[in-house]
Enzyme design. Structure first.
Site, short mmCIF file in Angstrom:
data_model
loop_
_atom_site.label_atom_id
_atom_site.label_comp_id
_atom_site.label_asym_id
_atom_site.label_seq_id
_atom_site.Cartn_x
_atom_site.Cartn_y
_atom_site.Cartn_z
N ASP A 79 -16.88 -31.14 -56.23
CA ASP A 79 -16.94 -32.56 -56.60
C ASP A 79 -16.40 -32.76 -58.01
O ASP A 79 -15.52 -33.61 -58.25
CB ASP A 79 -18.40 -33.02 -56.51
CG ASP A 79 -18.59 -34.47 -56.89
OD1 ASP A 79 -17.85 -35.33 -56.38
OD2 ASP A 79 -19.52 -34.76 -57.68
N ARG A 124 -5.50 -47.75 -54.41
CA ARG A 124 -6.57 -47.19 -55.26
C ARG A 124 -7.02 -45.81 -54.78
O ARG A 124 -7.88 -45.19 -55.41
CB ARG A 124 -7.77 -48.13 -55.27
CG ARG A 124 -7.50 -49.47 -55.96
CD ARG A 124 -8.72 -50.38 -55.82
NE ARG A 124 -9.93 -49.81 -56.37
CZ ARG A 124 -11.18 -50.13 -55.98
NH1 ARG A 124 -11.36 -51.03 -55.04
NH2 ARG A 124 -12.22 -49.56 -56.53
N LYS A 125 -6.50 -45.36 -53.64
CA LYS A 125 -7.01 -44.11 -53.03
C LYS A 125 -6.15 -42.91 -53.43
O LYS A 125 -4.96 -42.88 -53.17
CB LYS A 125 -7.06 -44.26 -51.51
CG LYS A 125 -8.07 -45.31 -51.08
CD LYS A 125 -8.27 -45.34 -49.60
CE LYS A 125 -7.17 -46.13 -48.91
NZ LYS A 125 -7.51 -46.45 -47.50
C1 3IX Z 1 -21.12 -48.00 -64.71
C2 3IX Z 1 -20.45 -46.71 -64.95
C3 3IX Z 1 -19.02 -46.64 -64.63
C4 3IX Z 1 -18.39 -45.75 -65.63
C5 3IX Z 1 -17.05 -45.23 -65.30
C6 3IX Z 1 -16.62 -44.48 -66.45
C7 3IX Z 1 -16.22 -43.22 -66.33
C8 3IX Z 1 -15.85 -42.65 -65.06
C9 3IX Z 1 -16.92 -41.90 -64.37
C10 3IX Z 1 -16.79 -40.62 -64.06
C11 3IX Z 1 -15.60 -39.94 -64.44
C12 3IX Z 1 -15.87 -38.79 -65.22
C13 3IX Z 1 -15.38 -37.61 -64.89
C14 3IX Z 1 -14.58 -37.42 -63.67
C15 3IX Z 1 -14.58 -36.03 -63.23
C16 3IX Z 1 -15.29 -35.64 -62.19
C17 3IX Z 1 -15.90 -36.68 -61.37
C18 3IX Z 1 -17.17 -36.25 -60.77
C19 3IX Z 1 -17.17 -36.88 -59.43
C20 3IX Z 1 -18.37 -37.67 -59.20
O1 3IX Z 1 -19.39 -37.09 -59.00
S1 3IX Z 1 -18.29 -39.36 -59.22
C21 3IX Z 1 -19.94 -39.75 -58.72
C22 3IX Z 1 -20.08 -39.79 -57.23
N1 3IX Z 1 -19.46 -40.95 -56.71
C23 3IX Z 1 -20.08 -42.12 -56.64
O2 3IX Z 1 -21.22 -42.24 -57.00
C24 3IX Z 1 -19.27 -43.27 -56.07
C25 3IX Z 1 -20.16 -44.43 -55.70
N2 3IX Z 1 -19.37 -45.39 -54.97
C26 3IX Z 1 -18.68 -46.38 -55.62
O3 3IX Z 1 -18.74 -46.52 -56.83
C27 3IX Z 1 -17.89 -47.30 -54.74
O4 3IX Z 1 -18.33 -47.25 -53.44
C28 3IX Z 1 -16.37 -46.98 -54.78
C29 3IX Z 1 -15.83 -47.20 -56.22
C30 3IX Z 1 -16.08 -45.54 -54.32
C31 3IX Z 1 -15.62 -47.93 -53.86
O5 3IX Z 1 -16.12 -49.23 -54.02
P1 3IX Z 1 -15.20 -50.47 -54.34
O6 3IX Z 1 -15.98 -51.72 -53.98
O7 3IX Z 1 -14.63 -50.38 -55.71
O8 3IX Z 1 -13.94 -50.32 -53.39
P2 3IX Z 1 -13.78 -50.66 -51.84
O9 3IX Z 1 -15.06 -50.43 -51.11
O10 3IX Z 1 -13.14 -52.00 -51.75
O11 3IX Z 1 -12.76 -49.52 -51.36
C32 3IX Z 1 -11.42 -49.47 -51.83
C33 3IX Z 1 -10.65 -48.66 -50.81
O12 3IX Z 1 -11.22 -47.33 -50.76
C34 3IX Z 1 -11.75 -47.04 -49.47
N3 3IX Z 1 -13.02 -46.34 -49.63
C35 3IX Z 1 -13.97 -46.59 -50.56
N4 3IX Z 1 -14.97 -45.75 -50.43
C36 3IX Z 1 -14.66 -44.94 -49.40
C37 3IX Z 1 -15.32 -43.85 -48.81
N5 3IX Z 1 -16.49 -43.45 -49.23
N6 3IX Z 1 -14.74 -43.23 -47.77
C38 3IX Z 1 -13.51 -43.64 -47.33
N7 3IX Z 1 -12.83 -44.67 -47.88
C39 3IX Z 1 -13.41 -45.31 -48.90
C40 3IX Z 1 -11.94 -48.40 -48.81
O13 3IX Z 1 -11.88 -48.31 -47.42
C41 3IX Z 1 -10.78 -49.20 -49.40
O14 3IX Z 1 -9.60 -48.81 -48.71
P3 3IX Z 1 -8.48 -49.88 -48.33
O15 3IX Z 1 -8.02 -50.46 -49.64
O16 3IX Z 1 -7.41 -49.12 -47.62
O17 3IX Z 1 -9.15 -50.90 -47.50
#
Ligand code: 3IX
Length: 151
Positions: A79, A124-125
């Protein structure tokens, strides 16, 4: 006490060190935050193709099956490394979906290698593929990581 991992011996000559906190801040503590820890020890590099690569030591506290790493510990490493690979390629993301095939038990107290490749960017993907290996022929796990841009 088990011998400490010799990352330098495993580092390939065309890898350059990669400073994760300078790119994403210091919040990545769960997996790579304690370079001398008893659970995970990670070192990041860019390989000769500029892809992110990690050396990951799995300590005894990652144990799941006797003598071997818990699948969740491998998932945590994948991850972080695959998400970070997307950031390193210029995509500010969070991980939306992580699909892992566990292929072989990973012995505790060993250093594994994670190779990454950004295979596609569609809107965005960002799809990142990764392989967790022993650095040679042995494949512990492989994963597809769907990352979603947040900025
Ligand atoms: C408030 C704090 C924010 C701070 C951010 C600042 C820093 C960044 C954070 C971390 C970065 C740091 C280091 C990075 C290094 C390593 C990373 C570690 C990895 C992790 O540990 S990170 C934690 C685990 N992670 C989560 O905790 C995610 C929780 N979740 C969400 O935050 C939303 O769920 C999100 C943003 C994922 C989507 O939400 P959303 O509303 O922005 O977008 P939407 O739903 O419209 O999707 C747009 C298009 O993506 C497709 N899509 C979306 N999700 C999908 C899925 N699951 N499977 C298949 N397709 C998916 C849709 O189907 C659509 O596709 P299409 O455009 O083709 O229709």
């Amino acid at each position: 006490m088990a011998p400490l991992p010799d990352f330098e011996a495993l580092r390939k000559t065309d890898w350059t060190p990669f400073d994760a906190p300078s790119l994403v801040g210091k919040s990545l503590r769960f997996v790579s935050g304690d370079p001398q820890g008893k659970r995970f020890r990670l070192r990041y590099f860019r390989d000769g193709k500029n892809d992110l690569v990690a050396l990951a030591w799995f300590g005894e506290e990652t144990e799941g099956p006797p003598g071997h790493a818990h699948g969740g510990s491998m998932a945590a490493v994948l991850d972080e490394v695959l998400g970070l690979a997307a950031w390193a390629a210029g995509h500010p993301i969070v991980v939306g979906n992580l699909n892992i095939h566990f292929r072989k038990l990973l012995p505790l107290e060993s250093v594994a290698q994670v190779d990454t490749e950004v295979v596609s960017v569609k809107g965005r993907k960002v799809l990142v593929r990764g392989r967790l290996t022993d650095g040679k022929e042995g494949l512990y796990a492989e994963a597809d990581c769907l990352c979603i841009r947040i900025l």
